[in-house]
Design a protein around this motif. Structure first.
Motif, PDB file in Angstrom:
ATOM      1  N   ASP A  18     -27.628  11.995 -19.380  1.00 15.49           N
ATOM      2  CA  ASP A  18     -26.869  12.261 -20.031  1.00 15.49           C
ATOM      3  C   ASP A  18     -25.644  11.587 -20.294  1.00 15.49           C
ATOM      4  O   ASP A  18     -24.462  12.052 -20.840  1.00 15.49           O
ATOM      5  CB  ASP A  18     -26.056  13.660 -18.614  1.00 15.49           C
ATOM      6  N   ARG A  19     -25.369  10.507 -18.878  1.00 10.03           N
ATOM      7  CA  ARG A  19     -23.594   9.615 -19.067  1.00 10.03           C
ATOM      8  C   ARG A  19     -24.046   9.055 -21.175  1.00 10.03           C
ATOM      9  O   ARG A  19     -25.421   8.591 -21.487  1.00 10.03           O
ATOM     10  CB  ARG A  19     -24.112   8.480 -18.735  1.00 10.03           C
TER      11      ARG A  19
ATOM     12  N   HIS B  10     -22.860   9.702 -10.680  1.00  9.46           N
ATOM     13  CA  HIS B  10     -23.219  10.733 -11.195  1.00  9.46           C
ATOM     14  C   HIS B  10     -24.744  11.136 -10.851  1.00  9.46           C
ATOM     15  O   HIS B  10     -25.384  12.272 -10.555  1.00  9.46           O
ATOM     16  CB  HIS B  10     -23.852  10.319 -12.401  1.00  9.46           C
ATOM     17  N   VAL B  11     -26.391   9.791 -10.633  1.00  8.37           N
ATOM     18  CA  VAL B  11     -27.421  10.699  -9.964  1.00  8.37           C
ATOM     19  C   VAL B  11     -27.356  11.948  -8.781  1.00  8.37           C
ATOM     20  O   VAL B  11     -28.075  12.559  -8.609  1.00  8.37           O
ATOM     21  CB  VAL B  11     -28.361   9.487 -10.152  1.00  8.37           C
TER      22      VAL B  11
ATOM     23  N   GLU C  88     -24.956  12.834  -7.365  1.00  7.29           N
ATOM     24  CA  GLU C  88     -23.997  14.195  -7.660  1.00  7.29           C
ATOM     25  C   GLU C  88     -24.789  15.412  -8.355  1.00  7.29           C
ATOM     26  O   GLU C  88     -24.762  17.020  -8.626  1.00  7.29           O
ATOM     27  CB  GLU C  88     -22.373  14.388  -8.481  1.00  7.29           C
ATOM     28  N   ASP C  89     -25.730  14.753  -9.388  1.00  6.39           N
ATOM     29  CA  ASP C  89     -26.112  15.842 -10.707  1.00  6.39           C
ATOM     30  C   ASP C  89     -27.685  16.134 -10.108  1.00  6.39           C
ATOM     31  O   ASP C  89     -27.860  17.134 -10.426  1.00  6.39           O
ATOM     32  CB  ASP C  89     -26.605  14.774 -11.403  1.00  6.39           C
TER      33      ASP C  89
ATOM     34  N   SER D 186     -31.101  12.668 -16.237  1.00  4.50           N
ATOM     35  CA  SER D 186     -29.516  12.560 -15.316  1.00  4.50           C
ATOM     36  C   SER D 186     -29.073  11.544 -16.410  1.00  4.50           C
ATOM     37  O   SER D 186     -28.105  12.150 -16.357  1.00  4.50           O
ATOM     38  CB  SER D 186     -30.458  12.860 -14.203  1.00  4.50           C
TER      39      SER D 186
ATOM     40  N   ARG E 103     -30.936   9.407  -5.952  1.00  2.00           N
ATOM     41  CA  ARG E 103     -30.076   8.352  -6.107  1.00  2.00           C
ATOM     42  C   ARG E 103     -30.899   6.726  -6.608  1.00  2.00           C
ATOM     43  O   ARG E 103     -31.283   6.381  -6.044  1.00  2.00           O
ATOM     44  CB  ARG E 103     -28.681   8.294  -5.655  1.00  2.00           C
TER      45      ARG E 103
END
Length: 476
Positions: free
Chosen positions: A392-393, A438-439, A441-442, A389, A448
């Protein structure tokens, strides 16, 4: 089929570049002659330690030992004095091949790459004979010698040949170390058994891979990541038949970038020093980012939960990966109790890795049970999905997620992150929060990271595997 079958086949057409290391090459007949001559010097010898630098001397010495039925002990050229002393003492090596090293007092054997006299090939040896003593990385104590028979090497290579469509029409290129399974057994001995040409690039740079003109390329994620960041070199691999990645998980963004640049999906596979390769995606099958495919011919797997029961094939339930098959090792040298502890009562090898399997039998490796299974707040969380995850950033170049002791949660999730300075705009505290969000939400809120630590680099071993135990806090 006898091990090293192609090398033993004197009727096959000769090839002046059957084996090439950087700019040096040997034909089939030259390698056969040099290896046979070296084998003839080994009558009654015990294990032979070889300074396994990328050279024709290494290839001839290793091949000669196998032809003679003498165990070979590949040694990393940059091994330190303590590691070197342990390998030589533990293996019972009786002689040494290569440049003199401090602390080595063994008789030194020379390798003649162009012997003046023709020596006949030795007769085939029994497949139960130990072929190699390969040493593990030693993350939990001194490295252990893994005993691999000639039959196990043959079975493992032939299982891959079936899955990959690997034949004598292929040319294999790689720049991997010759003291590990990946570079030596698969990259060199696999070619000598199946008859494919093999080209070692000397250094594993994108430019050298691009110039190789091979049909199959072997690499670790570090190499593939560099190639993915070099579009010109990556596009030169478009004509290859297979791009094979292993020894560590291939980040999904690297997988997707290679597919974009080369027009083909990388082939991922899984194995260990003790098992060779037991799982792989197929040349003629699906290649799914982050998944290592199906058992190869001759191998079986099962996933077991903490209760000892076989986990459901739902693609989500994490369990301990166990394997069995004809390519497994004969045990750890001089460590029968340690060997026994890795085997179940019904004959399965406990890999120490965590995995999931889906309804089609596809496997995904979650990580090592010792460092990649995080138990936080009552949840069982795989570090690998958090790493995927975060990768992906665009700001994240590399990441390693570990679980650290926490009085409230049991373990808290900590991410060690290497960032791309060109992609970062603003303070590190702000970026850390962006990554945490981000984590959350992903994946989900409980997965997280509780802390983001920005680092310049991550600790790795010779094969590019991240050494997570070096990231964990030491006990007071």
């Amino acid at each position: 089929m006898t091990f090293l079958a192609a090398l033993r086949d004197t009727t096959r057409p000769d090839d002046p570049q059957a084996v090439q290391i950087d700019q040096d090459a040997m034909s089939w007949s030259e390698l056969r002659g040099a290896a046979s001559a070296f084998a003839a010097t080994l009558d009654g010898a015990g294990p032979v330690a070889v300074n396994a630098d990328p050279s024709l001397t290494t290839v001839v010495a290793v091949t000669g030992c196998l032809l003679a039925g003498v165990p070979v002990v590949p040694v990393a050229p940059d091994s330190g004095p303590a590691e070197l002393a342990h390998l030589v003492r533990d293996s019972g090596a009786t002689s040494w091949v290569g440049g003199l090293r401090d602390g080595i007092d063994l008789p030194v054997r020379t390798v003649d790459l162009r012997p003046s006299a023709e020596v006949p090939l030795p007769a085939p040896v029994d497949e139960s004979v130990v072929a190699t003593i390969l040493y593990t990385s030693g993350t939990t104590g001194a490295p252990k010698g893994v005993l691999m028979s000639q039959g196990a090497l043959r079975a493992g290579i032939e299982g891959l040949a079936e899955a990959w469509g690997w034949t004598d029409a292929d040319t294999v290129a790689h720049g991997l170390p010759l003291f590990h399974t990946h570079g030596l057994v698969l990259g060199v001995l696999g070619s000598l058994h199946l008859g494919s040409r093999v080209l070692h690039t000397g250094k594993p740079t994108p430019e050298r891979y691009a110039a190789a003109g091979a049909s199959m390329y072997f690499g670790v994620p570090t190499i593939w990541g560099r190639i993915a960041r070099d579009p010109e070199s990556a596009r030169q691999l478009s004509s290859a038949r297979l791009l094979v990645s292993g020894s560590a998980p291939l980040p999904v963004p690297v997988f997707e970038r290679l597919r974009e640049l080369t027009g083909q999906s990388p082939l991922e596979r899984y194995g260990m020093t003790e098992t060779l390769l037991t799982l792989s995606t197929r040349a003629d099958g699906e290649r799914r980012p982050g998944w290592v495919g199906l058992p190869v011919a001759g191998a079986e797997t099962r996933i077991r939960g903490e209760d000892g029961e076989v986990a459901p094939h739902d693609g989500e339930t994490v369990g301990r990966l166990e394997v069995r098959g004809s390519m497994l090792f004969d045990g750890y040298l001089g460590l029968p109790e340690v060997t026994a502890a890795t085997m179940t009562d019904d004959g399965w090898f406990v890999t120490g890795d965590l995995a999931v399997v889906d309804a089609e039998g596809f496997h995904r490796i979650v990580g090592r049970e010792s460092v990649d299974l995080i138990k936080s707040g009552g949840y069982r969380i795989g570090a690998g999905e958090i790493e995927t995850s975060l990768l992906d950033r665009p700001e994240v170049l590399e990441v390693a997620v570990v679980g650290e002791p926490d009085e409230d949660l049991g373990q808290r999730i900590v991410a060690h992150v290497v960032i791309d300075p060109a992609a970062v705009d603003g303070a590190s505290d702000a970026l850390a929060q962006i990554l945490v969000d981000h984590v959350a939400e992903d994946l989900s809120w409980h997965k997280r990271p509780r802390e983001i630590r920005f680092v310049a680099s991550l600790p790795r071993n010779h094969m590019g595997k991240i050494q997570k135990k070096q990231l964990l806090p030491t006990a007071p």
